[in-house]
Every structure is written in structure tokens, then in C-alpha cells.
Design a protein around this motif. Structure first.
Motif, PDB file in Angstrom:
ATOM      1  N   ASP A  93       0.770  -1.433  -0.060  1.00  0.00           N
ATOM      2  CA  ASP A  93      -0.003   0.130  -0.015  1.00  0.00           C
ATOM      3  C   ASP A  93       0.767   1.258  -0.043  1.00  0.00           C
ATOM      4  O   ASP A  93       0.324   2.430  -0.195  1.00  0.00           O
ATOM      5  N   LYS A  94       2.139   1.198   0.271  1.00  0.00           N
ATOM      6  CA  LYS A  94       3.030   2.227  -0.039  1.00  0.00           C
ATOM      7  C   LYS A  94       3.260   2.622  -1.099  1.00  0.00           C
ATOM      8  O   LYS A  94       3.567   2.045  -1.998  1.00  0.00           O
ATOM      9  N   VAL A  95       3.699   4.240  -1.272  1.00  0.00           N
ATOM     10  CA  VAL A  95       4.122   4.808  -2.716  1.00  0.00           C
ATOM     11  C   VAL A  95       5.206   4.304  -2.706  1.00  0.00           C
ATOM     12  O   VAL A  95       6.214   4.398  -1.933  1.00  0.00           O
ATOM     13  N   ARG A  96       5.531   3.591  -3.948  1.00  0.00           N
ATOM     14  CA  ARG A  96       6.941   3.263  -4.309  1.00  0.00           C
ATOM     15  C   ARG A  96       7.794   4.340  -4.624  1.00  0.00           C
ATOM     16  O   ARG A  96       7.568   5.237  -5.236  1.00  0.00           O
ATOM     17  N   SER A  97       9.367   3.996  -4.310  1.00  0.00           N
ATOM     18  CA  SER A  97      10.278   4.796  -4.602  1.00  0.00           C
ATOM     19  C   SER A  97      10.785   4.958  -5.954  1.00  0.00           C
ATOM     20  O   SER A  97      10.171   4.102  -6.819  1.00  0.00           O
TER      21      SER A  97
ATOM     22  N   GLU B  49       3.539  12.646   1.893  1.00  0.00           N
ATOM     23  CA  GLU B  49       4.926  13.020   1.917  1.00  0.00           C
ATOM     24  C   GLU B  49       5.406  12.567   0.466  1.00  0.00           C
ATOM     25  O   GLU B  49       6.080  13.435  -0.279  1.00  0.00           O
ATOM     26  N   ARG B  50       5.242  11.320   0.369  1.00  0.00           N
ATOM     27  CA  ARG B  50       6.105  10.727  -0.708  1.00  0.00           C
ATOM     28  C   ARG B  50       5.546  11.198  -2.224  1.00  0.00           C
ATOM     29  O   ARG B  50       6.027  11.362  -2.963  1.00  0.00           O
ATOM     30  N   LEU B  51       3.964  11.393  -2.176  1.00  0.00           N
ATOM     31  CA  LEU B  51       3.301  11.680  -3.355  1.00  0.00           C
ATOM     32  C   LEU B  51       3.867  13.503  -3.539  1.00  0.00           C
ATOM     33  O   LEU B  51       4.030  13.761  -4.796  1.00  0.00           O
TER      34      LEU B  51
ATOM     35  N   ARG C  56      15.382  10.277   3.614  1.00  0.00           N
ATOM     36  CA  ARG C  56      13.783  10.541   4.477  1.00  0.00           C
ATOM     37  C   ARG C  56      13.037   9.595   3.781  1.00  0.00           C
ATOM     38  O   ARG C  56      11.803   9.350   4.475  1.00  0.00           O
ATOM     39  N   TRP C  57      13.238   8.766   2.707  1.00  0.00           N
ATOM     40  CA  TRP C  57      11.736   8.207   2.098  1.00  0.00           C
ATOM     41  C   TRP C  57      11.223   7.419   2.863  1.00  0.00           C
ATOM     42  O   TRP C  57      10.108   7.148   2.859  1.00  0.00           O
TER      43      TRP C  57
ATOM     44  N   GLY D 222      19.443   9.964 -11.295  1.00  0.00           N
ATOM     45  CA  GLY D 222      18.639   9.037 -11.738  1.00  0.00           C
ATOM     46  C   GLY D 222      17.121   9.026 -11.474  1.00  0.00           C
ATOM     47  O   GLY D 222      16.561   9.069 -12.305  1.00  0.00           O
ATOM     48  N   CYS D 223      17.040   9.401 -10.214  1.00  0.00           N
ATOM     49  CA  CYS D 223      15.601   9.586  -9.660  1.00  0.00           C
ATOM     50  C   CYS D 223      15.168  11.003  -9.536  1.00  0.00           C
ATOM     51  O   CYS D 223      14.039  11.224  -9.241  1.00  0.00           O
TER      52      CYS D 223
END
Length: 60
Positions: free
Chosen positions: A5-9, A43-45, A35-36, A25-26
Motif C-alpha cells: 500500500d506504500k507509494v513506491r520509490s 509526503e511521498r506523493l 528520509r523516504w 537517476g531519480c
């Protein structure tokens, strides 16, 4: 929350920071990368939105 369910890196395994502390790269900053794992999905979004903008600017 399950791992699924977590937003992927956005990591693409090209890990190198440029002079502005941005991964080539990213397109995340060193701080964002560090902090990811402790970030909430919200926050990830937010970071992914910034990443998308950085990618667009890099293409110009």
C-alpha cells in the motif's frame, strides 16, 4: 499499512548526486532519498510531484 500500500520509490538504480545534491537517476534530493523510508504516503506523493517537475526541467 501493508508494504504493497506504500507509494513506491522512484529509484532507477542510477545513484549519483550532482552538484546541487540531486540524484541524476531519480531526481530526488539527498535529503528526500534519506528520509523516504520514514515518509508518509502523502509526503511521498509530494516528493513525486517535485520529481516530475524536475524531470520536465531536465529535458528542456
Amino acid at each position: 499499512m501493508k508494504v504493497a500500500d506504500k507509494v513506491r520509490s522512484p529509484c532507477v538504480s542510477i545513484c549519483a548526486l550532482d552538484d546541487q545534491d540531486m540524484c541524476v537517476g531519480c531526481h530526488r534530493t539527498g535529503d528526500e532519498i534519506t528520509r523516504w523510508s520514514s515518509m508518509s504516503n502523502e509526503e511521498r506523493l509530494e516528493v513525486l510531484q517535485k520529481v516530475a517537475e524536475r524531470e520536465r526541467k531536465a529535458l528542456i
